[in-house]
Motif scaffolding. Sequence first.
Motif, mmCIF file in Angstrom:
data_model
loop_
_atom_site.group_PDB
_atom_site.id
_atom_site.type_symbol
_atom_site.label_atom_id
_atom_site.label_comp_id
_atom_site.label_asym_id
_atom_site.label_seq_id
_atom_site.Cartn_x
_atom_site.Cartn_y
_atom_site.Cartn_z
ATOM 1 N N THR A 2 46.062 45.782 54.761
ATOM 2 C CA THR A 2 46.438 44.483 54.213
ATOM 3 C C THR A 2 46.060 44.434 52.735
ATOM 4 O O THR A 2 45.271 45.260 52.253
ATOM 5 C CB THR A 2 45.703 43.342 54.941
ATOM 6 N N ILE A 3 46.588 43.470 52.036
ATOM 7 C CA ILE A 3 46.217 43.299 50.629
ATOM 8 C C ILE A 3 44.710 43.056 50.506
ATOM 9 O O ILE A 3 44.054 43.597 49.613
ATOM 10 C CB ILE A 3 47.017 42.154 49.986
ATOM 11 N N GLU A 4 44.173 42.275 51.418
ATOM 12 C CA GLU A 4 42.735 42.002 51.394
ATOM 13 C C GLU A 4 41.933 43.296 51.531
ATOM 14 O O GLU A 4 40.966 43.519 50.795
ATOM 15 C CB GLU A 4 42.347 41.015 52.509
ATOM 16 N N ASP A 5 42.345 44.151 52.465
ATOM 17 C CA ASP A 5 41.667 45.440 52.672
ATOM 18 C C ASP A 5 41.772 46.332 51.434
ATOM 19 O O ASP A 5 40.812 46.999 51.046
ATOM 20 C CB ASP A 5 42.255 46.185 53.877
ATOM 21 N N VAL A 6 42.965 46.350 50.833
ATOM 22 C CA VAL A 6 43.189 47.167 49.640
ATOM 23 C C VAL A 6 42.294 46.707 48.499
ATOM 24 O O VAL A 6 41.673 47.524 47.810
ATOM 25 C CB VAL A 6 44.679 47.121 49.234
ATOM 26 N N ILE A 7 42.196 45.397 48.297
ATOM 27 C CA ILE A 7 41.360 44.861 47.216
ATOM 28 C C ILE A 7 39.889 45.197 47.465
ATOM 29 O O ILE A 7 39.177 45.606 46.545
ATOM 30 C CB ILE A 7 41.596 43.353 47.037
ATOM 31 N N LYS A 8 39.440 45.061 48.709
ATOM 32 C CA LYS A 8 38.049 45.406 49.038
ATOM 33 C C LYS A 8 37.767 46.886 48.785
ATOM 34 O O LYS A 8 36.744 47.246 48.219
ATOM 35 C CB LYS A 8 37.737 45.046 50.492
ATOM 36 N N GLU A 9 38.683 47.740 49.221
ATOM 37 C CA GLU A 9 38.505 49.179 49.030
ATOM 38 C C GLU A 9 38.517 49.540 47.551
ATOM 39 O O GLU A 9 37.710 50.346 47.085
ATOM 40 C CB GLU A 9 39.590 49.956 49.776
ATOM 41 N N ALA A 10 39.436 48.934 46.807
ATOM 42 C CA ALA A 10 39.507 49.206 45.365
ATOM 43 C C ALA A 10 38.217 48.762 44.674
ATOM 44 O O ALA A 10 37.703 49.479 43.806
ATOM 45 C CB ALA A 10 40.716 48.512 44.756
ATOM 46 N N ALA A 11 37.707 47.611 45.047
ATOM 47 C CA ALA A 11 36.450 47.128 44.458
ATOM 48 C C ALA A 11 35.307 48.084 44.790
ATOM 49 O O ALA A 11 34.471 48.379 43.929
ATOM 50 C CB ALA A 11 36.141 45.717 44.954
ATOM 51 N N ALA A 12 35.282 48.585 46.019
ATOM 52 C CA ALA A 12 34.241 49.530 46.423
ATOM 53 C C ALA A 12 34.331 50.826 45.621
ATOM 54 O O ALA A 12 33.320 51.491 45.400
ATOM 55 C CB ALA A 12 34.352 49.828 47.918
ATOM 56 N N ARG A 13 35.526 51.165 45.154
ATOM 57 C CA ARG A 13 35.716 52.373 44.341
ATOM 58 C C ARG A 13 35.486 52.103 42.850
ATOM 59 O O ARG A 13 35.665 52.985 42.022
ATOM 60 C CB ARG A 13 37.130 52.917 44.528
ATOM 61 N N GLY A 14 35.143 50.867 42.522
ATOM 62 C CA GLY A 14 34.828 50.552 41.137
ATOM 63 C C GLY A 14 35.985 50.053 40.293
ATOM 64 O O GLY A 14 35.854 49.924 39.077
ATOM 65 N N VAL A 15 37.122 49.748 40.917
ATOM 66 C CA VAL A 15 38.250 49.206 40.162
ATOM 67 C C VAL A 15 37.904 47.779 39.744
ATOM 68 O O VAL A 15 37.409 46.990 40.544
ATOM 69 C CB VAL A 15 39.543 49.220 41.009
ATOM 70 N N THR A 16 38.139 47.461 38.488
ATOM 71 C CA THR A 16 37.844 46.122 37.985
ATOM 72 C C THR A 16 39.132 45.366 37.670
ATOM 73 O O THR A 16 40.205 45.953 37.604
ATOM 74 C CB THR A 16 36.975 46.192 36.713
ATOM 75 N N GLY A 17 39.003 44.060 37.472
ATOM 76 C CA GLY A 17 40.148 43.233 37.127
ATOM 77 C C GLY A 17 41.022 42.888 38.319
ATOM 78 O O GLY A 17 42.178 42.497 38.148
ATOM 79 N N LEU A 18 40.473 43.014 39.517
ATOM 80 C CA LEU A 18 41.248 42.750 40.726
ATOM 81 C C LEU A 18 41.439 41.243 40.929
ATOM 82 O O LEU A 18 40.526 40.459 40.692
ATOM 83 C CB LEU A 18 40.532 43.346 41.940
ATOM 84 N N PRO A 19 42.614 40.835 41.405
ATOM 85 C CA PRO A 19 42.867 39.408 41.631
ATOM 86 C C PRO A 19 42.229 38.923 42.924
ATOM 87 O O PRO A 19 41.850 39.713 43.789
ATOM 88 C CB PRO A 19 44.388 39.343 41.730
ATOM 89 N N GLU A 20 42.142 37.621 43.055
ATOM 90 C CA GLU A 20 41.701 37.000 44.303
ATOM 91 C C GLU A 20 42.856 37.165 45.302
ATOM 92 O O GLU A 20 44.005 36.871 44.989
ATOM 93 C CB GLU A 20 41.380 35.528 44.043
ATOM 94 N N ALA A 21 42.557 37.646 46.482
ATOM 95 C CA ALA A 21 43.591 38.045 47.444
ATOM 96 C C ALA A 21 44.548 36.918 47.824
ATOM 97 O O ALA A 21 45.748 37.148 47.973
ATOM 98 C CB ALA A 21 42.949 38.622 48.699
ATOM 99 N N SER A 22 44.068 35.698 47.981
ATOM 100 C CA SER A 22 44.963 34.635 48.446
ATOM 101 C C SER A 22 46.076 34.332 47.444
ATOM 102 O O SER A 22 47.134 33.833 47.818
ATOM 103 C CB SER A 22 44.188 33.356 48.787
ATOM 104 N N ARG A 23 45.855 34.662 46.168
ATOM 105 C CA ARG A 23 46.908 34.452 45.173
ATOM 106 C C ARG A 23 48.085 35.404 45.374
ATOM 107 O O ARG A 23 49.147 35.226 44.789
ATOM 108 C CB ARG A 23 46.355 34.615 43.762
ATOM 109 N N LEU A 24 47.898 36.404 46.222
ATOM 110 C CA LEU A 24 48.953 37.372 46.507
ATOM 111 C C LEU A 24 49.482 37.248 47.931
ATOM 112 O O LEU A 24 50.376 37.982 48.328
ATOM 113 C CB LEU A 24 48.427 38.790 46.289
ATOM 114 N N THR A 25 48.905 36.317 48.700
ATOM 115 C CA THR A 25 49.281 36.211 50.109
ATOM 116 C C THR A 25 49.641 34.800 50.559
ATOM 117 O O THR A 25 50.143 34.630 51.663
ATOM 118 C CB THR A 25 48.136 36.709 51.011
ATOM 119 N N ARG A 26 49.392 33.787 49.744
ATOM 120 C CA ARG A 26 49.616 32.395 50.152
ATOM 121 C C ARG A 26 50.424 31.638 49.103
ATOM 122 O O ARG A 26 50.142 31.728 47.907
ATOM 123 C CB ARG A 26 48.290 31.652 50.330
#
Length: 100
Positions: A2-26
């Motif tokens: 899911t987008i939520e899972d992808v954002i969490k995984e990306a954050a865990a890998r140190g990716v910055t500038g990630l959006p809040e997930a609900s802005r991409l799903t609601r």
Amino acid sequence: MTIEDVIKEAAARGVTGLPEASRLTRVRVWPGASQWVGEVGEPPHNETAGDGMFDTKDEALQAALKAVADGRALLAALLPVDLAATAAGWSEPVVSAWDA
């Protein structure tokens, strides 16, 4: 994933500038006075799409869906290749609408 899972995984890998997930799903569309409002996200992370007020419900919905699509494209550009490849499997945004 899911987008939520992808954002969490990306954050865990140190990716910055990630959006809040609900802005991409609601997406929410509702009447405001004599015009329509399109929003993305869930409170407290919601934001108005486009110029804010639209003459028709459909215009508000299209602006909100475009904001989600644009946000998803920006997210995919930030992601490592393996996570960006999951974009084709992301579900459509949940749309809530109220009638006038």
